[in-house]
Design an enzyme around this catalytic site. Structure first.
Site, PDB file in Angstrom:
ATOM      1  N   ASN A  25      29.114  -6.969  16.600  1.00  0.00           N
ATOM      2  CA  ASN A  25      29.954  -5.792  16.460  1.00  0.00           C
ATOM      3  C   ASN A  25      29.842  -5.170  15.082  1.00  0.00           C
ATOM      4  OD1 ASN A  25      32.762  -4.706  15.449  1.00  0.00           O
ATOM      5  ND2 ASN A  25      32.745  -4.372  17.660  1.00  0.00           N
ATOM      6  N   LYS A  59      34.031  -0.425  10.330  1.00  0.00           N
ATOM      7  CA  LYS A  59      34.908  -0.222  11.494  1.00  0.00           C
ATOM      8  C   LYS A  59      36.115   0.613  11.068  1.00  0.00           C
ATOM      9  CE  LYS A  59      33.730  -1.613  14.699  1.00  0.00           C
ATOM     10  NZ  LYS A  59      32.669  -1.112  15.618  1.00  0.00           N
ATOM     11  N   ASP A 232      36.620  -7.757  17.284  1.00  0.00           N
ATOM     12  CA  ASP A 232      36.275  -7.681  18.712  1.00  0.00           C
ATOM     13  C   ASP A 232      35.659  -8.977  19.249  1.00  0.00           C
ATOM     14  OD1 ASP A 232      37.264  -5.154  18.697  1.00  0.00           O
ATOM     15  OD2 ASP A 232      35.356  -4.130  18.976  1.00  0.00           O
TER      16      ASP A 232
END
Length: 271
Positions: A25, A59, A232
């Site tokens: 991720n 992110k 995640d």
């Protein structure tokens, strides 16, 4: 337009049975992302799947300010460049910069391949316009991606019909088989706040459906230690099971006629 991007795009468009966008991720460290890239490339090469390595540098779209974000753009892009050079891999990463008021046009103007993810709140029909917006900005290298639709609070569903309908965008269709199983803001954090939960056990279900329908590409997040992943974790597929799952998906795709339009005869039938 960048010739290398057009060449790669044309290769992905004709990939059989599908191409793969895969990786962790977020960039956790240079050592980790290089190790993941090598492992995933080894598997994809063994199975004959074209691979584009995926990881995020920031992110920035996290709900909680306590969530891990990654190394940031400057350092993150340096690390992804090292992956590209070390393993001769094309790279895909996400873009969501606040300075870009027209993100699709700005992305299109780079000349790179643009993979547009359908918003969780959007119907399939908007993707045709989104893809056309990129093309009208002078970039024909565009793909559209299904990543689930909001279904009440903290849940997403995948409507397989979208995988068929999104072909109206006249470009490759990608199924994001991991983000589509997120439960947004559905996991409480120790000390307060929330993070995304997920239904990892259903990743094979969504993946099997997608390749049976006949998608052009599979997008998936993969981790060698999902329970320790900083972001995640609940929807990252274990690296140890990647080859096994991809082998099954290749087998399904090889017998499916999902890429072909079914010719329905509505003339009266007489036995």
């Amino acid at each position: 337009m960048a010739d290398s991007s057009s060449l790669l795009y044309n290769q992905l468009k004709v990939a059989k049975p599908f191409f793969l966008l895969a990786g962790p991720n977020v960039i956790e460290s240079e050592e980790h992302v290089l190790r993941m890239a090598k492992s995933i490339k080894d598997i994809a090469t063994k199975l004959g799947l074209p691979l584009v390595f995926k990881s995020s540098f920031d992110k920035a779209n996290r709900t909680s300010s306590k969530s891990f974000r990654g190394p940031g753009m400057a350092e993150g892009l340096k690390i992804l460049e090292k992956v590209k050079v070390a393993y001769d891999l094309p790279i895909v990463t996400d873009v969501h910069e606040s300075s870009q008021t027209d993100l699709l046009v700005a992305a299109a103007q780079t000349g790179k391949i643009i993979n547009i993810k359908k918003g969780q709140f959007c119907g399939h029909s908007v993707m045709r316009n989104s893809a056309e917006k990129v093309r009208l900005a002078g970039n024909p290298n565009v793909m559209v991606c299904e990543r689930g639709t909001m279904f009440g609070y903290n849940d997403l569903i995948v409507d397989p019909r979208n995988l068929e309908w999104m072909r109206e965008a006249d470009c490759p269709v990608v199924a994001d088989i991991t983000h589509s199983l997120q439960q947004p803001a559905g996991k409480k954090l120790d000390g307060g706040g929330v993070a995304s939960g997920g239904l990892r056990e259903l990743i094979p279900c969504i993946a099997r459906t997608a390749v049976a329908v006949g998608v052009d590409g599979i997008f998936m997040e993969v981790h060698d230690d999902p329970l320790s992943a900083p972001v995640d974790g609940p929807t990252q597929w274990p690296l140890r099971h990647l080859e096994e799952l991809l082998e099954e998906l290749i087998a399904i795709a090889s017998v499916s006629k999902g890429k072909q339009q079914f010719q329905i005869d509505l003339t009266p039938y007489r036995d």
